[in-house]
Scaffold this motif. Structure first.
Motif, PDB file in Angstrom:
ATOM      1  N   LEU A  11       0.752  -1.082  -0.154  1.00  0.00           N
ATOM      2  CA  LEU A  11      -0.042  -0.285  -0.214  1.00  0.00           C
ATOM      3  C   LEU A  11       0.769   1.516   0.438  1.00  0.00           C
ATOM      4  CD1 LEU A  11      -2.403  -0.904   2.742  1.00  0.00           C
ATOM      5  CD2 LEU A  11      -2.690  -1.259  -0.093  1.00  0.00           C
ATOM      6  N   LYS A  13       1.782   5.814  -1.212  1.00  0.00           N
ATOM      7  CA  LYS A  13       0.563   6.472  -0.852  1.00  0.00           C
ATOM      8  C   LYS A  13       0.877   7.891  -1.417  1.00  0.00           C
ATOM      9  CE  LYS A  13      -1.383  10.287   1.726  1.00  0.00           C
ATOM     10  NZ  LYS A  13      -2.210  10.462   3.575  1.00  0.00           N
ATOM     11  N   ASP A  45       7.052   4.646   2.257  1.00  0.00           N
ATOM     12  CA  ASP A  45       6.132   3.059   1.138  1.00  0.00           C
ATOM     13  C   ASP A  45       7.662   3.181   0.356  1.00  0.00           C
ATOM     14  OD1 ASP A  45       4.918   4.266   2.843  1.00  0.00           O
ATOM     15  OD2 ASP A  45       2.799   5.314   0.530  1.00  0.00           O
ATOM     16  N   MET A  72      -4.815   5.196  -2.612  1.00  0.00           N
ATOM     17  CA  MET A  72      -5.591   5.615  -3.485  1.00  0.00           C
ATOM     18  C   MET A  72      -5.052   6.954  -3.296  1.00  0.00           C
ATOM     19  SD  MET A  72      -8.849   5.370  -0.392  1.00  0.00           S
ATOM     20  CE  MET A  72      -9.256   6.669   0.593  1.00  0.00           C
ATOM     21  N   GLY A 102     -12.450  13.725   1.388  1.00  0.00           N
ATOM     22  CA  GLY A 102     -13.018  13.611   2.566  1.00  0.00           C
ATOM     23  C   GLY A 102     -12.198  12.937   4.263  1.00  0.00           C
ATOM     24  N   SER A 103     -11.667  11.644   3.091  1.00  0.00           N
ATOM     25  CA  SER A 103     -11.158  10.293   3.979  1.00  0.00           C
ATOM     26  C   SER A 103     -10.627  10.621   5.529  1.00  0.00           C
ATOM     27  CB  SER A 103     -10.932   9.030   3.377  1.00  0.00           C
ATOM     28  OG  SER A 103     -12.328   8.815   2.359  1.00  0.00           O
ATOM     29  N   THR A 108     -10.279   6.115   4.867  1.00  0.00           N
ATOM     30  CA  THR A 108      -8.844   5.656   4.163  1.00  0.00           C
ATOM     31  C   THR A 108      -8.786   3.881   4.154  1.00  0.00           C
ATOM     32  OG1 THR A 108      -8.453   8.259   4.281  1.00  0.00           O
ATOM     33  CG2 THR A 108      -6.153   6.276   3.249  1.00  0.00           C
ATOM     34  N   GLY A 128       3.949   1.646   4.406  1.00  0.00           N
ATOM     35  CA  GLY A 128       5.397   2.237   5.666  1.00  0.00           C
ATOM     36  C   GLY A 128       4.535   2.938   6.412  1.00  0.00           C
ATOM     37  N   ALA A 131       2.929   7.966   6.013  1.00  0.00           N
ATOM     38  CA  ALA A 131       2.570   9.464   5.350  1.00  0.00           C
ATOM     39  C   ALA A 131       3.676  10.440   6.040  1.00  0.00           C
ATOM     40  CB  ALA A 131       1.554   9.347   4.996  1.00  0.00           C
ATOM     41  N   THR A 136      -0.455  10.230  10.808  1.00  0.00           N
ATOM     42  CA  THR A 136      -0.934   9.742  11.908  1.00  0.00           C
ATOM     43  C   THR A 136      -0.116   8.456  11.743  1.00  0.00           C
ATOM     44  OG1 THR A 136      -2.497   8.400  10.448  1.00  0.00           O
ATOM     45  CG2 THR A 136      -2.736  10.964  10.852  1.00  0.00           C
ATOM     46  N   ALA A 137       0.112   7.491  11.468  1.00  0.00           N
ATOM     47  CA  ALA A 137       0.726   6.106  11.375  1.00  0.00           C
ATOM     48  C   ALA A 137      -0.141   4.953  11.800  1.00  0.00           C
ATOM     49  CB  ALA A 137       2.102   5.845  12.560  1.00  0.00           C
ATOM     50  N   GLN A 138      -1.508   5.360  11.615  1.00  0.00           N
ATOM     51  CA  GLN A 138      -2.977   4.541  11.923  1.00  0.00           C
ATOM     52  C   GLN A 138      -3.158   4.069  10.908  1.00  0.00           C
ATOM     53  OE1 GLN A 138      -5.481   7.730  13.105  1.00  0.00           O
ATOM     54  NE2 GLN A 138      -4.755   8.454  14.756  1.00  0.00           N
ATOM     55  N   VAL A 139      -3.038   3.857   9.850  1.00  0.00           N
ATOM     56  CA  VAL A 139      -3.464   3.420   8.280  1.00  0.00           C
ATOM     57  C   VAL A 139      -3.251   1.438   8.269  1.00  0.00           C
ATOM     58  CG1 VAL A 139      -3.951   3.065   5.784  1.00  0.00           C
ATOM     59  CG2 VAL A 139      -4.133   5.199   7.018  1.00  0.00           C
ATOM     60  N   THR A 263     -13.675  11.830  12.085  1.00  0.00           N
ATOM     61  CA  THR A 263     -12.495  12.927  12.502  1.00  0.00           C
ATOM     62  C   THR A 263     -13.235  14.176  12.197  1.00  0.00           C
ATOM     63  OG1 THR A 263     -10.945  10.683  12.395  1.00  0.00           O
ATOM     64  CG2 THR A 263      -9.626  13.533  12.690  1.00  0.00           C
TER      65      THR A 263
HETATM   66  C1  LIG Z   1     -11.151  15.183   8.498  1.00  0.00           C
HETATM   67  C2  LIG Z   1      -9.993  15.035   8.094  1.00  0.00           C
HETATM   68  C3  LIG Z   1     -10.733  14.855   6.219  1.00  0.00           C
HETATM   69  C4  LIG Z   1      -9.513  15.008   5.958  1.00  0.00           C
HETATM   70  N1  LIG Z   1      -9.700  15.102   4.384  1.00  0.00           N
HETATM   71  C5  LIG Z   1      -8.381  14.698   3.364  1.00  0.00           C
HETATM   72  C6  LIG Z   1      -8.930  15.161   1.852  1.00  0.00           C
HETATM   73  O1  LIG Z   1     -10.018  15.429   1.278  1.00  0.00           O
HETATM   74  N2  LIG Z   1      -7.999  15.056   1.059  1.00  0.00           N
HETATM   75  C7  LIG Z   1      -6.880  14.140   1.272  1.00  0.00           C
HETATM   76  O2  LIG Z   1      -5.676  13.842   0.884  1.00  0.00           O
HETATM   77  N3  LIG Z   1      -6.493  13.858   2.740  1.00  0.00           N
HETATM   78  C8  LIG Z   1      -7.512  14.265   4.276  1.00  0.00           C
HETATM   79  N4  LIG Z   1      -7.911  14.076   4.964  1.00  0.00           N
HETATM   80  C9  LIG Z   1      -6.547  12.987   5.473  1.00  0.00           C
HETATM   81  C10 LIG Z   1      -6.078  11.741   5.459  1.00  0.00           C
HETATM   82  O3  LIG Z   1      -7.222  11.055   6.178  1.00  0.00           O
HETATM   83  C11 LIG Z   1      -5.401  11.241   5.574  1.00  0.00           C
HETATM   84  O4  LIG Z   1      -4.251  11.452   3.849  1.00  0.00           O
HETATM   85  C12 LIG Z   1      -5.035  10.092   5.157  1.00  0.00           C
HETATM   86  O5  LIG Z   1      -6.687   8.886   5.971  1.00  0.00           O
HETATM   87  C13 LIG Z   1      -3.887   8.743   5.482  1.00  0.00           C
HETATM   88  O6  LIG Z   1      -3.623   9.000   6.228  1.00  0.00           O
HETATM   89  P1  LIG Z   1      -2.602   9.803   7.093  1.00  0.00           P
HETATM   90  O7  LIG Z   1      -1.914  10.395   5.409  1.00  0.00           O
HETATM   91  O8  LIG Z   1      -2.111  10.188   8.662  1.00  0.00           O
HETATM   92  O9  LIG Z   1      -1.443   7.510   6.597  1.00  0.00           O
HETATM   93  P2  LIG Z   1      -0.216   7.132   7.440  1.00  0.00           P
HETATM   94  O10 LIG Z   1      -1.579   6.238   8.344  1.00  0.00           O
HETATM   95  O11 LIG Z   1       0.660   7.828   8.435  1.00  0.00           O
HETATM   96  O12 LIG Z   1       0.113   6.157   6.459  1.00  0.00           O
HETATM   97  C14 LIG Z   1       0.558   4.458   6.637  1.00  0.00           C
HETATM   98  C15 LIG Z   1       0.852   3.381   5.408  1.00  0.00           C
HETATM   99  O13 LIG Z   1      -0.969   3.543   5.244  1.00  0.00           O
HETATM  100  C16 LIG Z   1      -0.406   3.908   3.319  1.00  0.00           C
HETATM  101  N5  LIG Z   1      -1.701   4.553   2.831  1.00  0.00           N
HETATM  102  C17 LIG Z   1      -2.523   5.919   4.151  1.00  0.00           C
HETATM  103  N6  LIG Z   1      -2.549   6.663   2.508  1.00  0.00           N
HETATM  104  C18 LIG Z   1      -2.619   5.683   1.700  1.00  0.00           C
HETATM  105  C19 LIG Z   1      -3.114   5.903   0.647  1.00  0.00           C
HETATM  106  N7  LIG Z   1      -4.054   6.745   0.415  1.00  0.00           N
HETATM  107  N8  LIG Z   1      -3.374   4.552  -0.413  1.00  0.00           N
HETATM  108  C20 LIG Z   1      -2.551   4.086  -0.450  1.00  0.00           C
HETATM  109  N9  LIG Z   1      -1.908   3.512   1.280  1.00  0.00           N
HETATM  110  C21 LIG Z   1      -1.845   4.860   1.804  1.00  0.00           C
HETATM  111  C22 LIG Z   1       1.273   4.066   3.461  1.00  0.00           C
HETATM  112  O14 LIG Z   1       1.586   2.533   3.551  1.00  0.00           O
HETATM  113  C23 LIG Z   1       1.091   4.878   4.330  1.00  0.00           C
HETATM  114  O15 LIG Z   1       2.528   4.942   4.354  1.00  0.00           O
HETATM  115  C24 LIG Z   1      -8.741  14.510   6.326  1.00  0.00           C
HETATM  116  C25 LIG Z   1      -8.431  13.555   7.102  1.00  0.00           C
HETATM  117  C26 LIG Z   1      -9.210  14.519   7.735  1.00  0.00           C
HETATM  118  C27 LIG Z   1      -8.586  14.428   9.326  1.00  0.00           C
END
Ligand SMILES: Cc1cc2nc3c(=O)[nH]c(=O)nc-3n(C[C@H](O)[C@H](O)[C@H](O)COP(=O)(O)OP(=O)(O)OC[C@H]3O[C@@H](n4cnc5c(N)ncnc54)[C@H](O)[C@@H]3O)c2cc1C
Length: 301
Positions: A11, A13, A45, A72, A102-103, A108, A128, A131, A136-139, A263
């Motif tokens: 996965l 990003k 990643d 995504m 808005g995810s 996500t 990873g 990101a 957040t390191a939550q995904v 959130t």
């Molecule tokens: C209320 C709210 C609204 C938001 N609205 C938007 C928006 O409209 N548009 C927008 O771009 N962002 C938006 N975001 C940000 C978005 O939620 C985060 O960027 C996304 O959920 C990934 O979280 P992170 O960047 O903290 O990933 P982390 O948790 O730090 O990522 C960990 C790992 O997960 C994997 N990963 C994470 N995201 C993806 C991805 N998209 N595809 C594949 N692998 C992935 C990667 O391997 C990455 O290294 C929003 C956040 C919130 C809280």
């Protein structure tokens, strides 16, 4: 394990390059001006991709292995799928749809886990650790939960890999832990892990025209358009980058995008530090605590 091949998913990003933030990087409302920042492969990643490719190398004389990238994001995220193919990945999928807008991390990870499920049997999933934009390191851990997979977080080094088990060193605050597990498993890769191997010249030549359907429709390069998209993909299926929309991953729509995101961002503050704001403190616990309090009160950290 799948009888035919060992399936590894990475996965990945595409993120704005936060190391090259210029004066146009933030909009007046405090949100990121993504158009003003170059888009790059999230650094952790790329390290996850390298660990996936190292696993493929370890198994190559034992069984066929397929490394699939799932990203995504907007349609241009296909760039990181191509980049992965140049370095050794077999294929990739772009998950893109306005209904994902808005995810938060919950929505996500839901969409990504639905995409992994659609692939069918998967042996190993890499993400990873974090990101650089959302940070957040939550995904990764959330995807593991949704797929009901065990997880190894903060992976720093692949120690060994066979068709039955993997041994990984993981980074802890004060040391390293070595863990062993069977498959399937999800692994989140730490920034200290090995750098990704460079592009391979032959693979660049082979995959440079790999594209999604929407990229082919927008392409102004006539040399690419001498064949219809369908004819090209029939002749050279390895040039097809899959593109899935929300319907394709068969989701519960209430769990996607804004409606699936508990959130809510209340406000965003743009903190700009000026050189006048330097402060020198002594190396004492009380002064450090005092500074921490000041920074927290001023919403700087
Ligand atoms: C209320 C709210 C609204 C938001 N609205 C938007 C928006 O409209 N548009 C927008 O771009 N962002 C938006 N975001 C940000 C978005 O939620 C985060 O960027 C996304 O959920 C990934 O979280 P992170 O960047 O903290 O990933 P982390 O948790 O730090 O990522 C960990 C790992 O997960 C994997 N990963 C994470 N995201 C993806 C991805 N998209 N595809 C594949 N692998 C992935 C990667 O391997 C990455 O290294 C929003 C956040 C919130 C809280």
């Amino acid at each position: 394990m799948n009888n035919k091949y060992f399936q590894i998913v990475v996965l990945a990003k595409q993120v704005p390059d936060t190391h090259n933030v210029g004066k146009d990087a933030m909009k007046e409302d405090g949100t990121i001006n993504r158009a003003a920042l170059p888009a790059i492969f999230n650094p952790d990643d790329l390290k996850a991709l390298e660990m996936a490719l190292a696993c493929k190398d370890a198994l190559k004389d034992i069984m066929p292995v397929k490394v699939t990238i799932i990203t995504m994001g907007p349609p241009r995220a296909a760039e990181i799928v191509r980049e992965s193919m140049f370095r050794g990945a077999d294929n990739g999928i772009v998950i893109s749809d306005k209904r994902f807008a808005g995810s938060d991390t919950l929505a996500t990870s839901y969409a990504l886990s639905a995409a992994v499920k659609k692939l069918g049997h998967v042996d190993l999933v890499f993400t990873g650790r974090q990101a650089i934009d959302g940070d957040t390191a939550q995904v990764g851990p959330q995807v593991a939960e949704k797929l009901e997979l065990p997880q190894i977080t903060y992976a720093e080094e692949l120690v060994s890999m066979t068709e039955n088990e993997i041994i990984i060193k993981r980074r802890l605050d004060r040391g390293v832990e070595t863990v062993k597990t069977t498959f399937p498993v999800l692994v989140t890769v730490h920034g200290n892990a090995n750098d990704c191997r460079p592009r391979h010249a032959k693979r660049v030549i082979m995959y440079k025209n790999a594209s999604t359907y929407s990229e082919r429709q927008q392409s102004t390069d006539n040399s690419q358009q001498t064949l219809s998209t369908e004819a090209l993909w029939e002749k050279r299926p390895f040039l097809k980058i899959e593109e899935w929309n929300a319907d394709d991953i068969n989701p519960d729509f209430s769990r996607l995008g804004m409606s699936g995101s508990p959130t809510k961002v209340k406000s965003i503050e743009n903190v700009v530090l000026t050189s006048k704001e330097n402060k020198t403190i002594n190396n004492s616990e009380s002064e450090i605590n005092e500074l921490m309090k000041e920074l927290i009160t001023a919403h700087i950290i």
